[in-house]
Structures are given as structure tokens and as C-alpha cells.
Design a protein around this motif. Structure first.
Motif, PDB file in Angstrom:
ATOM      1  N   THR A 227      25.389  27.204  25.292  1.00 55.39           N
ATOM      2  CA  THR A 227      24.989  28.417  24.830  1.00 55.39           C
ATOM      3  C   THR A 227      23.543  28.598  24.671  1.00 55.39           C
ATOM      4  O   THR A 227      22.980  29.562  24.867  1.00 55.39           O
ATOM      5  CB  THR A 227      25.794  28.788  23.510  1.00 55.39           C
ATOM      6  OG1 THR A 227      25.601  27.724  22.519  1.00 55.39           O
ATOM      7  CG2 THR A 227      27.096  29.228  23.622  1.00 55.39           C
ATOM      8  N   GLN A 228      22.961  27.337  24.141  1.00 54.83           N
ATOM      9  CA  GLN A 228      21.706  27.508  23.761  1.00 54.83           C
ATOM     10  C   GLN A 228      20.847  27.538  25.136  1.00 54.83           C
ATOM     11  O   GLN A 228      19.797  28.059  25.357  1.00 54.83           O
ATOM     12  CB  GLN A 228      20.985  26.215  22.983  1.00 54.83           C
ATOM     13  CG  GLN A 228      21.294  26.211  21.694  1.00 54.83           C
ATOM     14  CD  GLN A 228      21.281  24.988  20.886  1.00 54.83           C
ATOM     15  OE1 GLN A 228      21.259  23.942  21.607  1.00 54.83           O
ATOM     16  NE2 GLN A 228      21.533  25.039  19.652  1.00 54.83           N
ATOM     17  N   ARG A 273      29.857  33.286  29.160  1.00 54.85           N
ATOM     18  CA  ARG A 273      28.822  34.056  30.361  1.00 54.85           C
ATOM     19  C   ARG A 273      29.193  35.337  30.656  1.00 54.85           C
ATOM     20  O   ARG A 273      28.401  36.129  30.947  1.00 54.85           O
ATOM     21  CB  ARG A 273      28.809  33.143  31.541  1.00 54.85           C
ATOM     22  CG  ARG A 273      27.765  31.821  31.292  1.00 54.85           C
ATOM     23  CD  ARG A 273      27.658  31.269  32.376  1.00 54.85           C
ATOM     24  NE  ARG A 273      28.611  30.714  33.257  1.00 54.85           N
ATOM     25  CZ  ARG A 273      29.141  31.169  34.534  1.00 54.85           C
ATOM     26  NH1 ARG A 273      28.409  32.074  35.207  1.00 54.85           N
ATOM     27  NH2 ARG A 273      30.120  30.520  35.075  1.00 54.85           N
ATOM     28  N   LYS A 274      30.643  35.553  30.665  1.00 57.39           N
ATOM     29  CA  LYS A 274      31.114  36.686  31.323  1.00 57.39           C
ATOM     30  C   LYS A 274      31.783  37.837  30.504  1.00 57.39           C
ATOM     31  O   LYS A 274      32.127  38.816  30.896  1.00 57.39           O
ATOM     32  CB  LYS A 274      31.914  36.433  32.687  1.00 57.39           C
ATOM     33  CG  LYS A 274      31.143  35.583  33.713  1.00 57.39           C
ATOM     34  CD  LYS A 274      30.338  36.387  34.612  1.00 57.39           C
ATOM     35  CE  LYS A 274      29.792  35.594  35.817  1.00 57.39           C
ATOM     36  NZ  LYS A 274      28.654  36.080  36.338  1.00 57.39           N
ATOM     37  N   TYR A 275      32.289  37.229  29.476  1.00 61.19           N
ATOM     38  CA  TYR A 275      33.410  38.087  28.613  1.00 61.19           C
ATOM     39  C   TYR A 275      32.703  38.353  27.366  1.00 61.19           C
ATOM     40  O   TYR A 275      33.607  38.890  26.390  1.00 61.19           O
ATOM     41  CB  TYR A 275      34.694  37.220  28.534  1.00 61.19           C
ATOM     42  CG  TYR A 275      35.746  37.000  29.734  1.00 61.19           C
ATOM     43  CD1 TYR A 275      35.072  36.214  30.728  1.00 61.19           C
ATOM     44  CD2 TYR A 275      36.727  37.893  29.959  1.00 61.19           C
ATOM     45  CE1 TYR A 275      35.806  36.188  32.012  1.00 61.19           C
ATOM     46  CE2 TYR A 275      37.357  37.563  31.009  1.00 61.19           C
ATOM     47  CZ  TYR A 275      36.929  36.795  31.917  1.00 61.19           C
ATOM     48  OH  TYR A 275      37.866  36.792  33.152  1.00 61.19           O
ATOM     49  N   GLY A 276      31.463  38.053  27.084  1.00 60.44           N
ATOM     50  CA  GLY A 276      31.038  38.561  25.756  1.00 60.44           C
ATOM     51  C   GLY A 276      31.426  37.587  24.670  1.00 60.44           C
ATOM     52  O   GLY A 276      31.348  38.128  23.483  1.00 60.44           O
ATOM     53  N   PHE A 277      32.225  36.482  24.904  1.00 66.54           N
ATOM     54  CA  PHE A 277      32.733  35.591  23.644  1.00 66.54           C
ATOM     55  C   PHE A 277      31.143  35.139  23.141  1.00 66.54           C
ATOM     56  O   PHE A 277      30.378  34.649  24.020  1.00 66.54           O
ATOM     57  CB  PHE A 277      33.443  34.498  24.278  1.00 66.54           C
ATOM     58  CG  PHE A 277      35.110  35.028  24.350  1.00 66.54           C
ATOM     59  CD1 PHE A 277      35.423  36.073  25.015  1.00 66.54           C
ATOM     60  CD2 PHE A 277      35.888  34.103  23.494  1.00 66.54           C
ATOM     61  CE1 PHE A 277      36.572  36.412  25.131  1.00 66.54           C
ATOM     62  CE2 PHE A 277      37.340  34.691  23.627  1.00 66.54           C
ATOM     63  CZ  PHE A 277      37.696  35.878  24.487  1.00 66.54           C
ATOM     64  N   ARG A 278      31.109  34.704  21.741  1.00 64.03           N
ATOM     65  CA  ARG A 278      30.139  33.790  21.169  1.00 64.03           C
ATOM     66  C   ARG A 278      30.683  32.414  21.032  1.00 64.03           C
ATOM     67  O   ARG A 278      31.981  32.231  21.093  1.00 64.03           O
ATOM     68  CB  ARG A 278      29.632  34.527  19.983  1.00 64.03           C
ATOM     69  CG  ARG A 278      29.010  35.880  20.089  1.00 64.03           C
ATOM     70  CD  ARG A 278      28.660  36.654  18.986  1.00 64.03           C
ATOM     71  NE  ARG A 278      30.089  36.439  18.228  1.00 64.03           N
ATOM     72  CZ  ARG A 278      30.092  36.727  17.008  1.00 64.03           C
ATOM     73  NH1 ARG A 278      28.962  37.321  16.507  1.00 64.03           N
ATOM     74  NH2 ARG A 278      31.010  36.881  16.130  1.00 64.03           N
ATOM     75  N   LEU A 279      30.027  31.514  20.552  1.00 62.36           N
ATOM     76  CA  LEU A 279      30.479  30.234  20.396  1.00 62.36           C
ATOM     77  C   LEU A 279      31.400  30.180  19.206  1.00 62.36           C
ATOM     78  O   LEU A 279      32.624  29.411  19.152  1.00 62.36           O
ATOM     79  CB  LEU A 279      29.383  29.100  19.912  1.00 62.36           C
ATOM     80  CG  LEU A 279      29.715  27.750  20.352  1.00 62.36           C
ATOM     81  CD1 LEU A 279      30.373  27.230  21.455  1.00 62.36           C
ATOM     82  CD2 LEU A 279      28.622  26.940  19.610  1.00 62.36           C
TER      83      LEU A 279
END
Ligand code: SF4
Length: 391
Positions: A227-228, A273-279
Motif C-alpha cells: 500500500t505504501q 487497487r481497484k475496489y477502494g479497500f484500505r489496508l
């Protein structure tokens, strides 16, 4: 060593580098003098979308390093070979002329001298671009130890470049690759990211690769760094390569990492990357790893029963793509079709490309539960619905 032997050595060694997003090699072509090369042609996905056949090959398999996970490491007895830029570019162009390939992914071990090996990688690309006027896809590896001049030139010649991080942080990398400096690799990725962003050079993207499990790292460590890299380093893709032990290497007795772990990491990466999930939308077990039994999206919905069921005629894009079986494309199609007329039955959702078997557990269609509601994991009773679960 003759060219054919070099090809089989250096193309065989290149198959473990995943940074070009290659699938399995193509097979089944007719006989041809270049046939020994066919098995090293891969369908690679492109920065602008689509796939094309590329030759994936190393400049050399000579190396001064002894990364513990790598079957090329210096401690291992094996034949060594190197291409010269003229030789490799001639070979590649003969494949282009026969319409076998439209691109090249040129990777390499360090060689006996990193600067000289990077010089050769750049020289090969220059011959292709300037002498042969090759306009097709070129992906160049940036080796640890490459200097700023190499990076600048590579970015002007290539469509994509990659620096392999191999492990998610300095401590983990030190355990498996003493010759590599994590912070130096990261600063190269940063430099490349800044150059791609600030200057309209040729290279449009950069990628990296992790060897999953070699350093006994957790999935959480891998995805934290991932994510970073997307957020701060302008990285296009991270590739995950499940560790497999090779005889004669220091990690030969370490258990192979199951491919399902690699698959789960790709699923989580896709959500980020594509679904707006965060870690913090990704759930890990107490060792910091993803579930091997269930995909990360299913795990997420099981932790959020308060969000479901969703009414398909009212839910927005962000809500829809959280449902297993619904991706960004099928959700957009659903929204487009919904403008014209409401959905009345679950079977109508097939026309959007939705995988109903997976999605039906979380949906209402015109206020109706799926006929298979008894398979659902949540409480879909009217009482639960009226408590705010239905959108
Ligand atoms: S630098 Fe390490 S990973 Fe790369 S080829 Fe050499 S031993 Fe293998």
C-alpha cells in the motif's frame, strides 16, 4: 557456448522474474528454426491494457550475489552464460520479423560487475530502438547498484521498468539477501516514480516483485509495504512470487509456499487497487496472514453483517463492489441498466456479469430475498432488514 544453449539457459532462468505480468508460455506453434525460442514467449499484460507476446530473457545468469532463495545464486553449481547486446538484439529482431513476439522483457542477474551488466541492458535497448527502429514493448530490469544515468536512459528507452524489492522491509531482506540494501532499492523506486510522474519520458510504469515466504514475513507486512508503494512511490503493480526451494541453495530445506497464499495476496492487492479497500479493511489472522480458506472480500463481508443485505436497485457503486461476485465492471453495468428499469428478479443480474451464486447471499432484488436465502450466512429476517441493514 552457442546461441541456442544460451537461450535455453538465460530464458529458463528468467521465468522466475514475474515483474512483467506474464502468463504461461505459449505452445503449439508450427516447426520453425526459431522453435527452441517458442517456449520462452509469454503473453504479457501492458501498461495501457491488453496483452502481447514477449520474449522474457536474462542478459546474464552470472551473479556476484548469493540471495538465499534464488536458484542462480553463486553458491550453486550451474552453467553460466551471457549475451552481448548485438547478439541478443539480432536474435530478438529475428523473432519480431517472424511475428513471433511484439516485445521483450529483459532482466538479468548482476553479472560480474553491475555497471557493465546495466550498460549491456541499456545498449541492447538502444540497438533495438535506434538501429532497428523497434517501436514495440520493452520492459527493462533496473539492477541493485544501477546508477542514476542507467535509470534515466532506461526510462527513455522502455515502456516499463522494474526494481525487485523481494522482501517487505530491510530486516526481512537482510535475512535472505545480504548483498542487497533495502533502502537503496526503495530509493531507486522513489527516484523512478518521481521521474515517471514529472517527465513525459517513454516509460509509463514501474513494477516490483516480492518472493513470498522466503523471509518468513507475514502477509500483513507484504501488504503494508504494497500500500505504501502504491500511495507514495507511484508504483503500477506489485507481483507476488510464492517461494519454492531449489536444491543446492541455502533455503533448500524450507517448505515451499502454497500457491493459494500467492493467490490470496493477489486478491487482496486487487481489492486495494481497484475496489477502494484500505489496508484496515483486510482481515488477518493472529500470525498476520490472510485466510487461505476464504478470499479477503468474503472475509470482509463476514465481518460486516450490519451492511447486508443490500437492495440492488438502491445500492451505490462503492457498496456494490464490496459484495463477493460483483466487480467494478459488473457494478457499473448494473448502475447503467438500473437507470432504464428496475431489477425484479435475481436472475436478471446475470446480464451485468454478476456471479449470482456468490452475490445472492448479500442482495435483495426489489425487496425480495434470493430463492436460495436459506444458504445465507446472515440474518435476513424482516426484523434484521428493518434495523437498517437494507439500503
Ligand atoms: S542478485 Fe540475488 S536474486 Fe538476483 S540473480 Fe543474483 S542471487 Fe539471484
Amino acid at each position: 557456448m552457442d546461441t541456442e544453449k544460451k537461450i535455453s539457459l538465460l530464458a529458463d532462468s528468467a521465468r522466475f522474474d514475474l515483474s512483467c505480468s506474464c502468463g504461461a508460455p505459449e505452445t503449439g506453434r508450427v516447426r520453425d528454426p526459431l522453435e527452441p525460442l517458442y517456449k520462452w514467449i509469454y503473453p504479457a499484460s501492458l501498461p495501457q491494457g491488453g496483452v502481447m507476446p514477449v520474449l522474457k530473457i536474462l542478459m546474464t545468469n552470472q551473479c556476484v550475489n548469493s540471495c538465499k532463495y534464488c536458484f542462480i545464486c553463486t553458491d550453486k553449481e550451474q552453467a553460466r552464460a551471457s549475451f552481448e547486446p548485438e547478439e541478443l538484439s539480432r536474435l530478438f529482431m529475428s523473432m519480431v520479423k517472424k511475428r513471433l513476439v511484439k516485445g521483450i522483457f529483459l532482466s538479468s542477474a548482476s553479472g560480474l560487475n553491475v555497471t557493465r551488466t546495466m550498460d549491456k541492458i541499456i545498449a541492447t535497448a538502444e540497438i533495438l530502438r535506434f538501429r532497428h527502429r523497434f517501436r514495440g514493448y520493452v520492459h527493462l530490469k533496473i539492477l541493485p547498484g544501477a546508477d542514476a544515468g542507467h535509470i534515466e536512459k532506461a526510462l527513455h528507452l522502455a515502456d516499463r521498468v522494474s526494481v525487485n524489492l523481494e522482501a517487505p522491509n530491510a530486516k526481512r531482506l537482510e535475512n535472505i539477501a545480504r548483498g542487497k540494501n533495502y533502502n537503496e532499492l526503495l530509493s531507486k523506486i522513489k527516484q523512478i516514480g518521481n521521474l515517471i510522474r514529472s517527465r513525459p519520458g517513454r516509460a509509463r510504469s514501474q513494477t516490483t516483485q516480492f518472493v513470498v515466504g522466503a523471509a518468513r514475513e507475514s502477509d500483513k507486512e507484504l501488504l503494508l509495504t504494497t500500500t505504501q508503494l502504491y500511495k507514495d512511490y507511484n508504483l503500477y503493480r506489485v507481483y507476488f512470487s510464492a517461494f519454492q526451494p531449489f536444491q543446492g541453495t541455502p533455503l533448500e530445506n524450507l517448505q515451499p509456499v502454497p500457491l493459494i497464499r500467492e493467490h490470496r495476496l493477489y486478491q487482496a492487492d486487487f481489492l486495494l487497487r481497484k475496489y477502494g479497500f484500505r489496508l484496515d479493511d483486510i482481515f488477518f489472522n493472529n500470525t498476520g496472514d490472510l485466510s487461505l480458506d476464504k478470499d479477503p472480500k468474503t472475509v470482509w463481508v463476514e465481518h460486516h453483517p450490519e451492511m447486508f443485505p443490500l437492495e440492488v436497485n438502491k445500492a451505490d457503486l462503492g457498496q456494490l463492489i464490496r459484495i463477493p461476485g460483483i466487480g467494478p465492471l459488473s457494478a457499473r453495468k448494473l448502475l447503467d441498466l438500473r437507470v432504464r428499469s428496475k431489477f425484479r428478479r435475481i436472475g436478471e443480474l446475470r446480464s451485468c456479469g454478476i456471479r449470482i451464486e456468490q452475490a445472492r447471499n448479500y442482495l435483495l432484488v426489489s425487496g425480495q430475498y434470493s430463492p436460495h436465502a436459506e444458504q445465507m450466512k446472515f440474518d435476513f429476517s424482516p426484523a434484521a432488514a428493518s434495523s437498517g441493514g437494507i439500503q
